[in-house]
Design a protein around this motif. Sequence first.
Motif, PDB file in Angstrom:
ATOM      1  N   THR A   1       0.823  -1.217   0.000  1.00 18.77           N
ATOM      2  CA  THR A   1       0.000   0.000   0.000  1.00 18.77           C
ATOM      3  C   THR A   1       0.857   1.267   0.000  1.00 18.77           C
ATOM      4  OG1 THR A   1      -0.185  -0.186   2.414  1.00 18.77           O
ATOM      5  CG2 THR A   1      -1.982  -1.100   1.104  1.00 18.77           C
ATOM      6  N   ALA A   2       2.182   1.105   0.147  1.00 15.72           N
ATOM      7  CA  ALA A   2       3.064   2.268   0.029  1.00 15.72           C
ATOM      8  C   ALA A   2       3.046   2.831  -1.391  1.00 15.72           C
ATOM      9  CB  ALA A   2       4.486   1.887   0.429  1.00 15.72           C
ATOM     10  N   LEU A   3       2.436   2.098  -2.321  1.00 15.92           N
ATOM     11  CA  LEU A   3       2.277   2.623  -3.683  1.00 15.92           C
ATOM     12  C   LEU A   3       1.529   3.962  -3.667  1.00 15.92           C
ATOM     13  CD1 LEU A   3       1.305  -0.697  -5.508  1.00 15.92           C
ATOM     14  CD2 LEU A   3       3.341   0.671  -5.973  1.00 15.92           C
ATOM     15  N   PHE A   4       0.578   4.109  -2.770  1.00 13.28           N
ATOM     16  CA  PHE A   4      -0.172   5.367  -2.684  1.00 13.28           C
ATOM     17  C   PHE A   4       0.756   6.512  -2.275  1.00 13.28           C
ATOM     18  CE2 PHE A   4      -3.511   2.163  -2.016  1.00 13.28           C
ATOM     19  CZ  PHE A   4      -4.452   2.594  -2.930  1.00 13.28           C
ATOM     20  N   ARG A   5       1.642   6.233  -1.345  1.00 10.83           N
ATOM     21  CA  ARG A   5       2.556   7.280  -0.893  1.00 10.83           C
ATOM     22  C   ARG A   5       3.507   7.693  -2.012  1.00 10.83           C
ATOM     23  NH1 ARG A   5       4.146   4.795   3.131  1.00 10.83           N
ATOM     24  NH2 ARG A   5       6.152   3.986   2.407  1.00 10.83           N
ATOM     25  N   GLU A   6       3.974   6.735  -2.776  1.00 11.45           N
ATOM     26  CA  GLU A   6       4.868   7.055  -3.883  1.00 11.45           C
ATOM     27  C   GLU A   6       4.143   7.873  -4.951  1.00 11.45           C
ATOM     28  OE1 GLU A   6       7.051   3.777  -5.424  1.00 11.45           O
ATOM     29  OE2 GLU A   6       7.458   2.902  -3.460  1.00 11.45           O
ATOM     30  N   LYS A   7       2.859   7.578  -5.148  1.00 17.41           N
ATOM     31  CA  LYS A   7       2.084   8.380  -6.099  1.00 17.41           C
ATOM     32  C   LYS A   7       1.960   9.817  -5.618  1.00 17.41           C
ATOM     33  CE  LYS A   7      -2.549   8.933  -8.013  1.00 17.41           C
ATOM     34  NZ  LYS A   7      -3.942   8.423  -8.045  1.00 17.41           N
ATOM     35  N   GLU A   8       1.648  10.004  -4.324  1.00 18.47           N
ATOM     36  CA  GLU A   8       1.483  11.352  -3.775  1.00 18.47           C
ATOM     37  C   GLU A   8       2.768  12.163  -3.873  1.00 18.47           C
ATOM     38  OE1 GLU A   8       0.152  10.676   0.149  1.00 18.47           O
ATOM     39  OE2 GLU A   8      -1.869  10.007  -0.428  1.00 18.47           O
ATOM     40  N   HIS A   9       3.899  11.496  -3.751  1.00 18.76           N
ATOM     41  CA  HIS A   9       5.186  12.192  -3.809  1.00 18.76           C
ATOM     42  C   HIS A   9       5.690  12.382  -5.243  1.00 18.76           C
ATOM     43  CE1 HIS A   9       6.152  10.859   0.602  1.00 18.76           C
ATOM     44  NE2 HIS A   9       5.202  11.789   0.517  1.00 18.76           N
ATOM     45  N   GLY A  10       4.921  11.918  -6.215  1.00 21.88           N
ATOM     46  CA  GLY A  10       5.308  12.111  -7.604  1.00 21.88           C
ATOM     47  C   GLY A  10       6.408  11.199  -8.087  1.00 21.88           C
ATOM     48  N   ILE A  11       6.679  10.124  -7.347  1.00 29.03           N
ATOM     49  CA  ILE A  11       7.775   9.222  -7.734  1.00 29.03           C
ATOM     50  C   ILE A  11       7.450   8.507  -9.045  1.00 29.03           C
ATOM     51  CG2 ILE A  11       9.052   7.146  -7.046  1.00 29.03           C
ATOM     52  CD1 ILE A  11       8.779   8.067  -4.162  1.00 29.03           C
TER      53      ILE A  11
ATOM     54  N   ARG B   1      -6.030   4.071 -11.710  1.00 26.54           N
ATOM     55  CA  ARG B   1      -5.456   5.415 -11.849  1.00 26.54           C
ATOM     56  C   ARG B   1      -4.282   5.651 -10.913  1.00 26.54           C
ATOM     57  NH1 ARG B   1     -10.917   9.247 -12.059  1.00 26.54           N
ATOM     58  NH2 ARG B   1     -11.851   8.271 -13.923  1.00 26.54           N
ATOM     59  N   ILE B   2      -3.738   4.597 -10.343  1.00 31.30           N
ATOM     60  CA  ILE B   2      -2.682   4.824  -9.365  1.00 31.30           C
ATOM     61  C   ILE B   2      -1.422   5.379  -9.989  1.00 31.30           C
ATOM     62  CG2 ILE B   2      -1.612   2.536  -9.471  1.00 31.30           C
ATOM     63  CD1 ILE B   2      -1.494   2.709  -6.362  1.00 31.30           C
ATOM     64  N   PHE B   3      -1.218   5.140 -11.288  1.00 36.06           N
ATOM     65  CA  PHE B   3      -0.014   5.669 -11.956  1.00 36.06           C
ATOM     66  C   PHE B   3      -0.275   7.009 -12.621  1.00 36.06           C
ATOM     67  CE2 PHE B   3       0.776   1.013 -12.045  1.00 36.06           C
ATOM     68  CZ  PHE B   3       1.914   0.993 -11.270  1.00 36.06           C
ATOM     69  N   GLU B   4      -1.485   7.525 -12.485  1.00 36.07           N
ATOM     70  CA  GLU B   4      -1.815   8.787 -13.164  1.00 36.07           C
ATOM     71  C   GLU B   4      -1.661   9.967 -12.210  1.00 36.07           C
ATOM     72  OE1 GLU B   4      -5.684   8.348 -14.779  1.00 36.07           O
ATOM     73  OE2 GLU B   4      -5.114   6.679 -16.110  1.00 36.07           O
TER      74      GLU B   4
ATOM     75  N   ALA C   1      -4.593  -2.715  -5.179  1.00 38.60           N
ATOM     76  CA  ALA C   1      -5.228  -2.592  -6.493  1.00 38.60           C
ATOM     77  C   ALA C   1      -6.710  -2.272  -6.401  1.00 38.60           C
ATOM     78  CB  ALA C   1      -5.024  -3.886  -7.283  1.00 38.60           C
ATOM     79  N   VAL C   2      -7.398  -2.796  -5.372  1.00 40.25           N
ATOM     80  CA  VAL C   2      -8.852  -2.617  -5.287  1.00 40.25           C
ATOM     81  C   VAL C   2      -9.255  -1.467  -4.369  1.00 40.25           C
ATOM     82  CG1 VAL C   2      -9.246  -5.061  -5.754  1.00 40.25           C
ATOM     83  CG2 VAL C   2      -9.088  -4.271  -3.388  1.00 40.25           C
ATOM     84  N   SER C   3      -8.283  -0.851  -3.682  1.00 40.45           N
ATOM     85  CA  SER C   3      -8.613   0.210  -2.729  1.00 40.45           C
ATOM     86  C   SER C   3      -8.453   1.581  -3.387  1.00 40.45           C
ATOM     87  CB  SER C   3      -7.711   0.128  -1.492  1.00 40.45           C
ATOM     88  OG  SER C   3      -7.849  -1.137  -0.859  1.00 40.45           O
ATOM     89  N   PRO C   4      -9.431   2.472  -3.202  1.00 43.33           N
ATOM     90  CA  PRO C   4      -9.327   3.796  -3.816  1.00 43.33           C
ATOM     91  C   PRO C   4      -8.410   4.756  -3.066  1.00 43.33           C
ATOM     92  CG  PRO C   4     -11.398   3.588  -2.643  1.00 43.33           C
ATOM     93  CD  PRO C   4     -10.739   2.248  -2.569  1.00 43.33           C
ATOM     94  N   THR C   5      -8.235   4.542  -1.764  1.00 42.14           N
ATOM     95  CA  THR C   5      -7.430   5.459  -0.943  1.00 42.14           C
ATOM     96  C   THR C   5      -6.545   4.663   0.007  1.00 42.14           C
ATOM     97  OG1 THR C   5      -9.085   5.598   0.808  1.00 42.14           O
ATOM     98  CG2 THR C   5      -9.280   7.184  -1.017  1.00 42.14           C
TER      99      THR C   5
END
Length: 448
Positions: A272-282, A445-448, A354-358
């Motif tokens: 779930t750290a994928l969300f954090r990486e998205k927020e940081h623009g990684i 949309r996690i990579f967008e 993958a299935v969680s929005p937030t």
Amino acid sequence: MNPILVLLKKDFSLLLRDRTSIALTFIVPFAMIYLFGQIFHVNSSDPGPSGIPVAVVNQSDNPAAARLVLALKAEKSFRVLTQYVNPDKTTRPLAEEDLRPLMRADEFRFALVIPRDLVRTDEIGVHLKVYSNPRNEIESETVNGLLQKTLFSNVPELLGQSMQARAKAYLGDARLNRFNTSVASAVADAFGGARDRIRASMERGNFGLRRLDSDGAAPGDSTRTVRDALSRVVKVDDIQVVGKDIKSPAATQLVGGWAIQFLLFALTASATALFREKEHGIFDRVLSAPVTRGDILWSKFLYGICLGLIQLLVLFLAGELLYGIDVAGEAVNLVVVCVFAAAACTSFGMLIAAVSPTPDSARGLSTFAILLMSAIGGAWFPVSFMPEVIQRFSKLTLVYWSIEGFSQVLWARATLTEILPILGYLTLMTAVVMGFSVWRFRKGRIFE
């Protein structure tokens, strides 16, 4: 309006907009309460365990032995197995030599053998054999208690037969017949009843001891006293098939459940750290290089396997240092199982992401799923204690198969060939879950 009330209204408005939070706040606790109620048989007419497989081999032609088998089948906690299934699907009666290989394969963990010398003729007593694989202490104690209850309810008649056989050896047929006739006549004259019926009952071994054990105690005695007395004349050969040489049985039984729970929480948090990486623009910076979304996902998957393997090995080594678990002696096979278990747990974490929005919904959903799988997968208590419906779902969880793998290696000391079916189940789960997760990530949309 008071600022506090305005802010309070704002918080409730945000909660009502987040359906995931509502579900985790109200639906998940309700579901867990219901689940634990089913597991512990709350308000059930049959509160005990159900469907525990117990093999029974009857080598005796004594009618009381057949009645003992029927009594075991009537015990709702047991699922009595008396047939061996051949490779061509035909069946035959189980034999004593079948028990050890089937127990090593974990087809069942308890077996009762009723030998030919069930009724002793050399001395007064009853002879039985109990084979066991006490992989779970709670389950083992429960099964032993239920077996004793069922056996002792049938022992008085068998004990009477033993007394008759012993008397026959000393007195001979003629003198024993005269003795039985005299006793039956005296009982009939003193208490009433048909003399021939009393004599026939005595010859079958029924001296009225069953009433003492089942209908209550005799004056001045207790049922426990009667059973203790019976236990002295019942010779039970306890044969432990698996785990007899384990240095630390209790810790070896528990460590697999602990390890898989901690691993699930750690690897789910990592995924779930994928969300954090998205927020940081990684992701934006990484994808600007010659890197695809699939590369990112599979790198996360491999990272999870490596992290999980290290964590599991550290936990098992801690078990060896603190509790004396024999990890070093089974290191190779244990590493193999750890790799497959880590892969399955990593795929689960990827599925949650993958299935969680937030991130908040991912954490809540993962907590619920981990607790659910741990509860029904055998990490907290034996699967055999659950209703049979839930037991069917247990085998759909990665927790169940991971614990099976750890137990087969550390408790049963299974070879690599013997644990291949377990590795196959973990591989299938990993492939299916990871395939769905990758598909969801590519559509999301996690990579967008």
